[in-house]
Design a protein around this motif. Structure first.
Motif, short mmCIF file in Angstrom:
data_model
loop_
_atom_site.label_atom_id
_atom_site.label_comp_id
_atom_site.label_asym_id
_atom_site.label_seq_id
_atom_site.Cartn_x
_atom_site.Cartn_y
_atom_site.Cartn_z
N TYR A 150 -77.18 -31.94 -47.29
CA TYR A 150 -76.70 -31.27 -46.07
C TYR A 150 -76.30 -29.97 -46.17
CZ TYR A 150 -72.13 -32.42 -47.25
OH TYR A 150 -70.84 -32.39 -48.00
N ALA A 151 -76.47 -29.00 -45.16
CA ALA A 151 -76.07 -27.58 -45.26
C ALA A 151 -76.49 -27.27 -43.62
CB ALA A 151 -77.03 -26.77 -46.16
N LEU A 152 -75.83 -26.02 -43.46
CA LEU A 152 -76.00 -25.46 -42.16
C LEU A 152 -77.03 -24.70 -42.23
CD1 LEU A 152 -72.53 -24.13 -41.36
CD2 LEU A 152 -73.55 -26.52 -40.53
N SER A 153 -77.93 -24.47 -41.32
CA SER A 153 -79.17 -23.70 -41.43
C SER A 153 -78.98 -22.31 -41.84
CB SER A 153 -79.86 -23.56 -40.05
OG SER A 153 -79.05 -22.96 -39.12
N SER A 154 -78.06 -21.63 -41.74
CA SER A 154 -77.45 -20.34 -42.18
C SER A 154 -77.68 -20.26 -43.70
CB SER A 154 -76.24 -20.17 -41.45
OG SER A 154 -75.25 -20.54 -42.07
N GLN A 155 -77.47 -21.45 -44.38
CA GLN A 155 -77.34 -21.35 -45.72
C GLN A 155 -78.82 -21.54 -46.45
OE1 GLN A 155 -74.25 -24.73 -45.37
NE2 GLN A 155 -74.13 -24.20 -47.48
N GLN A 156 -79.90 -21.48 -45.76
CA GLN A 156 -81.31 -21.36 -46.48
C GLN A 156 -81.29 -19.90 -46.77
OE1 GLN A 156 -84.27 -23.06 -43.70
NE2 GLN A 156 -85.94 -21.77 -44.78
N VAL A 157 -81.83 -19.88 -48.17
CA VAL A 157 -82.41 -18.69 -48.81
C VAL A 157 -84.05 -18.61 -48.84
CG1 VAL A 157 -80.14 -17.93 -49.64
CG2 VAL A 157 -81.95 -19.38 -50.86
N GLU A 158 -84.61 -17.67 -49.18
CA GLU A 158 -86.02 -17.71 -49.48
C GLU A 158 -86.15 -18.29 -50.80
OE1 GLU A 158 -89.86 -16.94 -49.07
OE2 GLU A 158 -88.37 -16.15 -47.72
N ALA A 159 -85.60 -18.23 -51.79
CA ALA A 159 -86.05 -19.01 -53.10
C ALA A 159 -84.57 -19.36 -53.60
CB ALA A 159 -86.78 -18.40 -53.81
N VAL A 160 -84.39 -20.48 -54.28
CA VAL A 160 -83.16 -20.66 -55.19
C VAL A 160 -83.81 -20.85 -56.73
CG1 VAL A 160 -81.53 -22.61 -55.87
CG2 VAL A 160 -81.82 -22.21 -53.25
N PRO A 161 -83.25 -20.07 -57.52
CA PRO A 161 -83.63 -20.04 -58.95
C PRO A 161 -83.16 -21.33 -59.30
CG PRO A 161 -82.06 -18.27 -58.44
CD PRO A 161 -81.84 -18.95 -57.27
N HIS A 162 -84.01 -21.93 -60.34
CA HIS A 162 -83.84 -23.30 -60.64
C HIS A 162 -84.40 -23.49 -62.13
CE1 HIS A 162 -87.97 -23.23 -58.67
NE2 HIS A 162 -88.24 -24.08 -59.60
N GLY A 163 -83.94 -24.35 -62.95
CA GLY A 163 -84.50 -24.77 -64.29
C GLY A 163 -85.12 -26.09 -64.39
N PRO A 164 -85.03 -26.40 -65.69
CA PRO A 164 -85.62 -27.71 -65.98
C PRO A 164 -84.60 -28.80 -65.63
CG PRO A 164 -85.05 -26.54 -67.94
CD PRO A 164 -84.94 -25.51 -66.89
N TYR A 165 -83.35 -28.61 -65.67
CA TYR A 165 -82.18 -29.79 -65.38
C TYR A 165 -81.97 -29.83 -64.05
CZ TYR A 165 -82.24 -29.73 -70.31
OH TYR A 165 -82.61 -29.64 -71.85
N ASP A 166 -82.64 -28.65 -63.23
CA ASP A 166 -82.03 -28.91 -61.79
C ASP A 166 -83.18 -29.88 -60.97
OD1 ASP A 166 -80.20 -26.58 -61.61
OD2 ASP A 166 -81.87 -25.39 -61.91
#
Length: 185
Positions: A150-166
């Motif tokens: 859950y979040a506010l729509s204003s918290q959306q970004v184009e891409a969240v960096p992520h790795g193998p443990y995310d």
């Protein structure tokens, strides 16, 4: 640039622009009511909000009144998953790590449904937290639990960096309703 540096830069950018709006919190709670329907007597993992985070405490009260078991996390030492403790209205709370609060009750069995907070998210279901990896470790340890970000729509970004443990979330709800997640690619 390393994954950790990219995450840290995004985290700083999001924290600098974060503002909490009570009306948006009410709309977010309504969207969660409308789109997340827990089975009777579900063990629900929530969170006591940090400053600037959406405040879902009214929802915890409602769900408790409906007969659900509300569990709030205790933040353990770095590298460990969260430990959940039962919450009820008026229960004693105690301070935890990283400015968190959790019930003073003994630890409980884990939740069946976990509401997952975040600093930012993208349309692929990746989330950015505060950097401790607590929710990723917790969700990995609870493969049968349903996870709802859950979040506010204003918290959306184009891409969240992520790795193998995310861990990618299967559902994210904002004050505008569920985010239509897109497959990676």
């Amino acid at each position: 640039m390393t994954l950790e540096i990219r995450k840290r830069e995004l985290r700083l950018r999001v924290l600098a622009s974060r503002v909490s709006f009570p009306l948006a919190d009410a709309a977010l709670i309504q969207a969660l009511r409308d789109h997340v329907d827990p089975a009777p007597a579900t063990r629900i993992g929530g969170v006591w909000p940090l400053p600037g985070e959406p405040d879902l405490r009214p929802l915890w009260h409602e769900l408790h009144e409906q007969g659900h078991v509300i569990l709030l996390p205790e933040t353990m030492k770095r590298g460990e998953p969260l430990r959940f403790r039962p919450w009820s209205p008026g229960c004693a709370m105690q301070s935890g790590r990283h400015r968190t609060e959790h019930p003073a009750a003994p630890p409980s069995d884990p939740p069946d449904l976990v509401f997952v907070p975040m600093l930012a998210f993208d349309r692929q279901g990746w989330r950015l937290g505060y950097g401790g990896g607590y929710y990723d470790r917790t969700l990995a340890a609870l493969p049968g639990a349903r996870a709802v970000g859950y979040a506010l729509s204003s918290q959306q970004v184009e891409a969240v960096p992520h790795g193998p443990y995310d861990i990618r979330l299967p559902m994210i709800v904002t004050e505008q309703g569920p985010v239509r997640l897109q497959p990676e690619g």
